[in-house]
Design a protein around this motif. Structure first.
Motif, PDB file in Angstrom:
ATOM      1  N   HIS A  17       0.774  -1.126   0.241  1.00 42.58           N
ATOM      2  CA  HIS A  17       0.068   0.075   0.113  1.00 42.58           C
ATOM      3  C   HIS A  17       0.912   1.402   0.059  1.00 42.58           C
ATOM      4  O   HIS A  17       1.726   1.308   0.751  1.00 42.58           O
ATOM      5  N   ASP A  34      -5.696   1.957   0.198  1.00 43.45           N
ATOM      6  CA  ASP A  34      -6.097   0.519  -0.178  1.00 43.45           C
ATOM      7  C   ASP A  34      -7.355   0.699  -0.599  1.00 43.45           C
ATOM      8  O   ASP A  34      -8.200   1.444  -0.362  1.00 43.45           O
ATOM      9  N   HIS A  55      -9.022  -8.131   4.231  1.00 36.80           N
ATOM     10  CA  HIS A  55      -7.787  -8.905   4.689  1.00 36.80           C
ATOM     11  C   HIS A  55      -7.014  -8.089   5.707  1.00 36.80           C
ATOM     12  O   HIS A  55      -7.676  -7.044   6.219  1.00 36.80           O
ATOM     13  N   HIS A 108      -3.236  -6.787   7.528  1.00 34.99           N
ATOM     14  CA  HIS A 108      -1.874  -6.040   7.064  1.00 34.99           C
ATOM     15  C   HIS A 108      -0.649  -6.272   8.033  1.00 34.99           C
ATOM     16  O   HIS A 108      -0.984  -6.321   9.327  1.00 34.99           O
ATOM     17  N   ASP A 155      -0.191  -6.836   2.218  1.00 33.31           N
ATOM     18  CA  ASP A 155      -1.776  -7.583   2.342  1.00 33.31           C
ATOM     19  C   ASP A 155      -1.425  -9.010   2.891  1.00 33.31           C
ATOM     20  O   ASP A 155      -0.321  -9.513   2.674  1.00 33.31           O
TER      21      ASP A 155
HETATM   22 ZN   LIG Z   1      -4.540  -3.997   2.000  1.00 30.37          ZN
END
Ligand SMILES: [Zn+2]
Ligand SMILES: [Zn+2]
Length: 155
Positions: free
Chosen positions: A34, A81, A88, A90, A101
């Motif tokens: 990200h 994101d 999900h 991180h 992720d």
């Molecule tokens: Zn993510």
């Protein structure tokens, strides 16, 4: 995501399809890590050389308000994101601050007595795993992690 898919996501939220918004969403969808606003800007500039950082900030803000992207505050800096990604968690490296992720299957909210939730309904759970990535663990190949941590603390 393909430009056509991005266009229909934008239209679904009542957002006008502009080259800037499509480019920002495209950059975010292509990267597993990200990016911060500055990193998005560096990437988008390769497609749209005349775009300014202010325009990228504006596009990120609009996309965020319309729920297309979300911002993850990591060590004092926002990273972005896409909300169309499946749920999900991180991994965050405390050394270089990258955000990756991680799929953990269905992680359940721990059993909590209802009074602890003060009447709030939990919609989703996001876990941030503060960690050290393999690059940062190997001391000979990188700057000491403490430099990055100090920089993060200032922000
Ligand atoms: Zn993510
Ligand atoms: Zn790292």
């Amino acid at each position: 995501l393909e430009p056509g898919q991005i266009a229909s996501l934008l239209q679904g939220k009542g957002l006008r399809v502009t080259p800037q918004r499509v480019a920002v969403m495209g950059v975010l969808s292509r990267r597993r890590e990200h990016l911060s606003a500055e990193e998005v800007f560096e990437q988008v500039r390769q497609e749209l050389p005349n775009i300014s950082l202010a325009t990228v900030y504006k596009a990120l803000g609009e996309l965020r308000r319309k729920g297309q992207i979300r911002a993850l505050p990591v060590l004092g800096r926002l990273r972005f994101d896409l909300t169309s990604n499946p749920a999900h968690h991180h991994l965050v490296c405390e050394g270089c601050q990258r955000v990756v992720d991680v799929e953990l299957g269905t992680l359940r909210w721990p059993e909590m007595p209802p009074e602890a939730l003060m009447g709030f309904d939990i919609l989703s759970v996001e876990v941030i795993l503060r960690s050290i990535c393999p690059d940062c663990r190997e001391p000979s190949t990188r700057q000491p992690a403490s430099n990055n941590l100090q920089e993060g603390a200032k922000l």
